[in-house]
Design a protein around this motif. Structure first.
Motif, mmCIF file in Angstrom:
data_model
loop_
_atom_site.group_PDB
_atom_site.id
_atom_site.type_symbol
_atom_site.label_atom_id
_atom_site.label_comp_id
_atom_site.label_asym_id
_atom_site.label_seq_id
_atom_site.Cartn_x
_atom_site.Cartn_y
_atom_site.Cartn_z
ATOM 1 N N ASP A 166 0.827 -1.210 0.000
ATOM 2 C CA ASP A 166 0.000 0.000 0.000
ATOM 3 C C ASP A 166 0.860 1.259 0.000
ATOM 4 O O ASP A 166 0.461 2.295 -0.549
ATOM 5 N N GLU A 167 2.039 1.161 0.601
ATOM 6 C CA GLU A 167 2.953 2.308 0.655
ATOM 7 C C GLU A 167 3.666 2.510 -0.681
ATOM 8 O O GLU A 167 3.898 3.652 -1.104
ATOM 9 N N TYR A 168 4.006 1.404 -1.350
ATOM 10 C CA TYR A 168 4.730 1.463 -2.618
ATOM 11 C C TYR A 168 4.033 0.597 -3.671
ATOM 12 O O TYR A 168 4.599 -0.388 -4.148
ATOM 13 N N PRO A 169 2.813 0.983 -4.067
ATOM 14 C CA PRO A 169 2.072 0.143 -5.025
ATOM 15 C C PRO A 169 2.711 0.087 -6.402
ATOM 16 O O PRO A 169 2.651 -0.949 -7.072
ATOM 17 N N TRP A 170 3.315 1.190 -6.852
ATOM 18 C CA TRP A 170 3.924 1.165 -8.184
ATOM 19 C C TRP A 170 5.116 0.221 -8.231
ATOM 20 O O TRP A 170 5.333 -0.474 -9.231
ATOM 21 N N GLU A 171 5.902 0.173 -7.160
ATOM 22 C CA GLU A 171 7.040 -0.745 -7.138
ATOM 23 C C GLU A 171 6.570 -2.190 -7.182
ATOM 24 O O GLU A 171 7.177 -3.033 -7.855
ATOM 25 N N PHE A 172 5.482 -2.489 -6.470
ATOM 26 C CA PHE A 172 4.927 -3.851 -6.491
ATOM 27 C C PHE A 172 4.426 -4.203 -7.886
ATOM 28 O O PHE A 172 4.744 -5.281 -8.431
ATOM 29 N N ALA A 173 3.645 -3.300 -8.490
ATOM 30 C CA ALA A 173 3.142 -3.538 -9.850
ATOM 31 C C ALA A 173 4.297 -3.664 -10.837
ATOM 32 O O ALA A 173 4.267 -4.512 -11.747
ATOM 33 N N ARG A 174 5.317 -2.868 -10.640
ATOM 34 C CA ARG A 174 6.485 -2.919 -11.528
ATOM 35 C C ARG A 174 7.189 -4.272 -11.434
ATOM 36 O O ARG A 174 7.589 -4.856 -12.443
ATOM 37 N N GLY A 175 7.326 -4.790 -10.224
ATOM 38 C CA GLY A 175 7.942 -6.099 -10.068
ATOM 39 C C GLY A 175 7.145 -7.198 -10.733
ATOM 40 O O GLY A 175 7.707 -8.099 -11.370
ATOM 41 N N ARG A 203 0.452 -1.525 -25.386
ATOM 42 C CA ARG A 203 -0.423 -2.285 -24.495
ATOM 43 C C ARG A 203 0.435 -3.061 -23.500
ATOM 44 O O ARG A 203 1.506 -3.564 -23.852
ATOM 45 N N TYR A 204 -0.012 -3.134 -22.269
ATOM 46 C CA TYR A 204 0.660 -3.936 -21.240
ATOM 47 C C TYR A 204 -0.131 -5.212 -20.988
ATOM 48 O O TYR A 204 -1.366 -5.185 -20.909
ATOM 49 N N PHE A 205 0.589 -6.316 -20.863
ATOM 50 C CA PHE A 205 -0.018 -7.589 -20.491
ATOM 51 C C PHE A 205 0.646 -8.120 -19.216
ATOM 52 O O PHE A 205 1.858 -7.956 -19.013
ATOM 53 N N PHE A 206 -0.147 -8.770 -18.391
ATOM 54 C CA PHE A 206 0.377 -9.525 -17.255
ATOM 55 C C PHE A 206 -0.278 -10.902 -17.306
ATOM 56 O O PHE A 206 -1.505 -11.016 -17.351
ATOM 57 N N THR A 207 0.543 -11.941 -17.294
ATOM 58 C CA THR A 207 0.054 -13.309 -17.464
ATOM 59 C C THR A 207 0.506 -14.163 -16.295
ATOM 60 O O THR A 207 1.706 -14.276 -16.025
ATOM 61 N N ASN A 208 -0.460 -14.756 -15.595
ATOM 62 C CA ASN A 208 -0.135 -15.632 -14.470
ATOM 63 C C ASN A 208 -1.299 -16.587 -14.239
ATOM 64 O O ASN A 208 -2.460 -16.176 -14.292
ATOM 65 N N LYS A 209 -0.992 -17.860 -13.981
ATOM 66 C CA LYS A 209 -2.037 -18.856 -13.775
ATOM 67 C C LYS A 209 -2.731 -18.728 -12.426
ATOM 68 O O LYS A 209 -3.837 -19.243 -12.247
ATOM 69 N N SER A 210 -2.086 -18.080 -11.467
ATOM 70 C CA SER A 210 -2.640 -17.987 -10.119
ATOM 71 C C SER A 210 -3.736 -16.930 -10.048
ATOM 72 O O SER A 210 -3.505 -15.748 -10.320
ATOM 73 N N ASP A 211 -4.933 -17.339 -9.658
ATOM 74 C CA ASP A 211 -6.022 -16.378 -9.461
ATOM 75 C C ASP A 211 -5.663 -15.362 -8.388
ATOM 76 O O ASP A 211 -5.998 -14.177 -8.493
ATOM 77 N N ASP A 212 -4.987 -15.822 -7.326
ATOM 78 C CA ASP A 212 -4.643 -14.933 -6.220
ATOM 79 C C ASP A 212 -3.630 -13.871 -6.652
ATOM 80 O O ASP A 212 -3.758 -12.701 -6.281
ATOM 81 N N ILE A 213 -2.624 -14.270 -7.418
ATOM 82 C CA ILE A 213 -1.610 -13.309 -7.843
ATOM 83 C C ILE A 213 -2.194 -12.304 -8.829
ATOM 84 O O ILE A 213 -1.904 -11.100 -8.761
ATOM 85 N N ARG A 214 -3.048 -12.773 -9.735
ATOM 86 C CA ARG A 214 -3.716 -11.825 -10.648
ATOM 87 C C ARG A 214 -4.576 -10.850 -9.851
ATOM 88 O O ARG A 214 -4.646 -9.668 -10.176
ATOM 89 N N GLN A 215 -5.227 -11.342 -8.802
ATOM 90 C CA GLN A 215 -6.066 -10.475 -7.977
ATOM 91 C C GLN A 215 -5.225 -9.422 -7.260
ATOM 92 O O GLN A 215 -5.619 -8.247 -7.168
ATOM 93 N N LEU A 216 -4.059 -9.811 -6.757
ATOM 94 C CA LEU A 216 -3.170 -8.841 -6.120
ATOM 95 C C LEU A 216 -2.769 -7.754 -7.116
ATOM 96 O O LEU A 216 -2.705 -6.569 -6.777
ATOM 97 N N ARG A 223 -6.216 0.634 -7.188
ATOM 98 C CA ARG A 223 -5.831 1.708 -6.267
ATOM 99 C C ARG A 223 -5.050 2.805 -6.988
ATOM 100 O O ARG A 223 -5.058 3.961 -6.563
ATOM 101 N N LEU A 224 -4.364 2.429 -8.074
ATOM 102 C CA LEU A 224 -3.555 3.396 -8.819
ATOM 103 C C LEU A 224 -4.329 4.101 -9.923
ATOM 104 O O LEU A 224 -3.791 4.963 -10.607
ATOM 105 N N GLY A 225 -5.586 3.725 -10.119
ATOM 106 C CA GLY A 225 -6.391 4.359 -11.152
ATOM 107 C C GLY A 225 -6.098 3.871 -12.550
ATOM 108 O O GLY A 225 -6.381 4.569 -13.535
ATOM 109 N N VAL A 226 -5.546 2.670 -12.677
ATOM 110 C CA VAL A 226 -5.242 2.080 -13.977
ATOM 111 C C VAL A 226 -6.404 1.196 -14.417
ATOM 112 O O VAL A 226 -6.814 0.291 -13.685
ATOM 113 N N VAL A 227 -6.933 1.454 -15.604
ATOM 114 C CA VAL A 227 -8.055 0.666 -16.136
ATOM 115 C C VAL A 227 -7.497 -0.594 -16.797
ATOM 116 O O VAL A 227 -6.560 -0.525 -17.596
#
Length: 259
Positions: A166-175, A203-216, A223-227
């Motif tokens: 929550d403090e560094y959401p962009w760094e988490f999304a970036r990772g 376009r940006y894609f993120f691909t992961n089989k884990s429902d939980d990781i995609r949810q994170l 929270r970052l306002g990204v659609v």
């Protein structure tokens, strides 16, 4: 009487705000012993290894929150923790494409900042570089470690991890994007005044089989306002797409492509 793992587990439960009665009931360890552990130096000091922030008598968070948030994203995407067969510690390994030397450098820096004083090595494999570090403490700092593949088990952040995200959401999304994501150029055609024209857009894609990781990932984007939108494979959610111009601009500013 009690091993290091038992002590670590009890102190972690206490650090999460549980009462000593609750911790004692869940672990079978007396309240007196737990209280003593909270007041006395960590036994790792007796073996010459400085304890990590999570298994000190007063558990804390990694010092560099931004580096940790980025490393957490990398680990959830392309990381693993495996035990050493004889030494009793653990190897953290993050797979980075060898065509992205910048990513390898940033990953090494994040690992070193999260657990200072440990050697960070690069082991070249076919098509990738494994950024590797050995310590007894990696399961403390990355408690999502467990048996089997990540998409076959629950992945839930601890309360202290969520606070860092929550403090560094962009760094988490970036990772996450730098591990299991990419930035590509899509194209489409449109007929204008009778003439077929080709249009290209990022376009940006993120691909992961884990429902939980995609949810994170999607919770963080919200929270970052990204659609974002889901793209399915075989009728199941699989890819997360970011294609709106304003949202891509945000991603370009704070995430960027791998390099």
């Amino acid at each position: 009487m009690y091993g290091i793992d038992a002590r670590r587990r009890a102190l972690e439960l206490a650090a999460e705000g549980n009462s000593l009665n609750t911790v004692s009931h869940r672990t079978g360890i007396s309240r007196w012993t737990i209280r003593k552990w909270q007041r006395q130096p960590d036994p790792f000091l007796l073996h010459g290894e400085v304890p990590c922030p999570r298994c000190r008598p007063e558990a804390s968070r990694p010092d560099d929150h931004a580096a940790y948030a980025y490393l957490l994203g990398l680990y959830l995407g392309d990381g693993c923790i495996s035990p050493h067969p004889r030494r009793g510690g653990y190897y953290l390994r993050i797979a980075c494409a060898d065509a992205r030397p910048g990513l390898v450098t940033i990953c090494r820096e994040a690992v070193a900042a999260t657990l200072p004083g440990r050697e960070v090595r690069c082991v070249r494999k076919q098509g990738c570089v494994m950024v590797t570090s050995y310590s007894k403490h990696w399961p403390c700092l990355l408690p999502q470690h467990g048996p089997g593949k990540k998409h076959d088990r629950r992945i839930v952040l601890k309360f202290w991890q969520q606070e860092i995200v929550d403090e560094y959401p962009w760094e988490f999304a970036r990772g996450l994007v730098h591990s299991d994501g990419c930035r590509i150029t899509n194209w489409a055609t449109r007929t204008v005044a009778g003439e077929r024209k080709r249009y290209e857009y990022p376009r940006y894609f993120f691909t992961n089989k884990s429902d939980d990781i995609r949810q994170l990932y999607t919770d963080t984007l919200d929270r970052l306002g990204v659609v974002w939108t889901h793209c399915t494979r075989d009728g199941k959610p699989y890819n997360i797409s970011v294609a709106r111009r304003a949202s891509v601009a945000l991603m370009d500013r704070y995430v960027g492509p791998k390099h």
